[in-house]
Design an enzyme around this catalytic site. Structure first.
Site, PDB file in Angstrom:
ATOM      1  CG  ASP A  67      -0.350  -0.560   2.464  1.00  0.00           C
ATOM      2  OD1 ASP A  67       0.875  -0.493   2.594  1.00  0.00           O
ATOM      3  OD2 ASP A  67      -1.090  -1.064   3.315  1.00  0.00           O
ATOM      4  CG  ASP A 136      -8.992  -1.394  11.797  1.00  0.00           C
ATOM      5  OD1 ASP A 136      -8.010  -2.073  11.419  1.00  0.00           O
ATOM      6  OD2 ASP A 136      -9.423  -0.408  11.161  1.00  0.00           O
ATOM      7  CG  HIS A 138      -5.993  -2.279   8.717  1.00  0.00           C
ATOM      8  ND1 HIS A 138      -6.178  -1.014   9.238  1.00  0.00           N
ATOM      9  CD2 HIS A 138      -4.660  -2.483   8.780  1.00  0.00           C
ATOM     10  CE1 HIS A 138      -5.011  -0.499   9.576  1.00  0.00           C
ATOM     11  NE2 HIS A 138      -4.073  -1.381   9.319  1.00  0.00           N
ATOM     12  CD  GLU A 143      -8.872   0.702   7.735  1.00  0.00           C
ATOM     13  OE1 GLU A 143      -8.885  -0.256   8.524  1.00  0.00           O
ATOM     14  OE2 GLU A 143      -8.228   1.746   7.939  1.00  0.00           O
TER      15      GLU A 143
END
Ligand code: F6R
Length: 262
Positions: A67, A136, A138, A143
């Site tokens: 990313d 979280d 990811h 996400e």
């Protein structure tokens, strides 16, 4: 999923590095997917040490990063380009043209993402993908509720990820870009091996949900339960919420020596 619990982040990172080194020695033209963030720093240090002291050769290796932030030029201090060059690439003998990172400045992002996917296919697919995990859940910047079929595309970071990553931007959440380009979950699942690292108490809940919870897009990393060759390297703190730790240790300690690559 294979769960490898090590005493601390350093020994977990060294064990993960041994898996990568073995791949590179067996297949000098290996295609490796890479991650950024705090988690892989010790892994990259160990790969640099192996390159310097043991001659680990990256000259024919190709890499694809997961990313990049949209809107950050490659020379921006917080760009993932800079991160990779500062923390790994400039210290090993990778050929610059073989180190692929999404272009956060691409004018036509969907077209760029399609080309990135094609480049991975042209390179022969990813042999081994390095992953961290967000608090979280990811992976890459996929996400919660990201499609399990997703490919490289633009995503919006959650507020939690923006807050988590503000530490790289002098603690200022306003400076963290809200958009990123990330490989999709489908892209990650196509890798022949996935090697996830997670260290520290703040990852314990996401690790437990990933390994022992239901497979659900609300916890993107849980898709690794469906991957045929996923290894999870964690320290004691990240393992602290798992229920079956005794079993994972029993499996690991009892592995036949020929299976012990880490
Ligand atoms: C980074 C990436 C992210 C991170 C995750 C954990 O390329 O893809 O999924 O792995 O946000 O970040 P750290 O390691 O900083 O806790």
């Amino acid at each position: 999923m294979e769960i490898i619990i090590k005493r601390d982040a350093l020994s977990g990172s060294q064990a993960a590095a041994r898996v990568i080194a073995r791949l590179v020695r067996e297949k000098p033209t290996a295609v490796i997917g890479l991650a950024t963030g705090s988690t892989p720093l010790m892994l990259y240090n160990e790969l640099i040490r192996m390159h310097r002291e043991e001659g680990l050769d990256f000259s024919r290796v190709t890499t694809f990063n997961l990313d990049e932030y949209v809107g950050l030029p490659p020379d921006h201090a917080q760009s993932y380009h800079r991160f990779m060059w500062d923390n790994l690439f400039r210290h090993i003998n990778i050929v610059p043209e073989n180190a692929n990172i999404p272009d956060g400045m691409a004018k036509n992002i969907p077209a760029f993402c399609a080309v990135y996917e094609q480049a991975i296919v042209r390179a022969g697919g990813i042999d081994l993908q390095v992953l961290g995990i967000g608090s979280d859940g990811h992976v890459g910047f996929n996400e919660p509720t990201s499609s399990f079929a997703s490919r490289t595309r633009i995503k919006t970071l959650t507020r939690q990820t923006v807050a988590d990553n503000a530490r790289f931007f002098g603690g200022d959440e306003a400076k963290v870009p809200h958009h990123c380009i990330t490989m999709g979950i489908g892209t990650i699942m196509d890798a022949r091996m996935n090697l996830m690292l997670a260290f520290g108490e703040n990852k314990a809940e996401a690790v437990a949900a990933t390994v022992e919870g239901p497979v659900a897009s609300i916890m993107p990393a849980s898709i690794l339960q469906h991957h045929p060759a996923a290894k999870l390297f964690i320290d004691e703190a990240a393992a602290s919420r798992l229920k079956l730790t005794d079993y994972y240790r029993w499996v690991y300690d009892g592995k036949p020596s020929w299976q012990k690559d880490a």
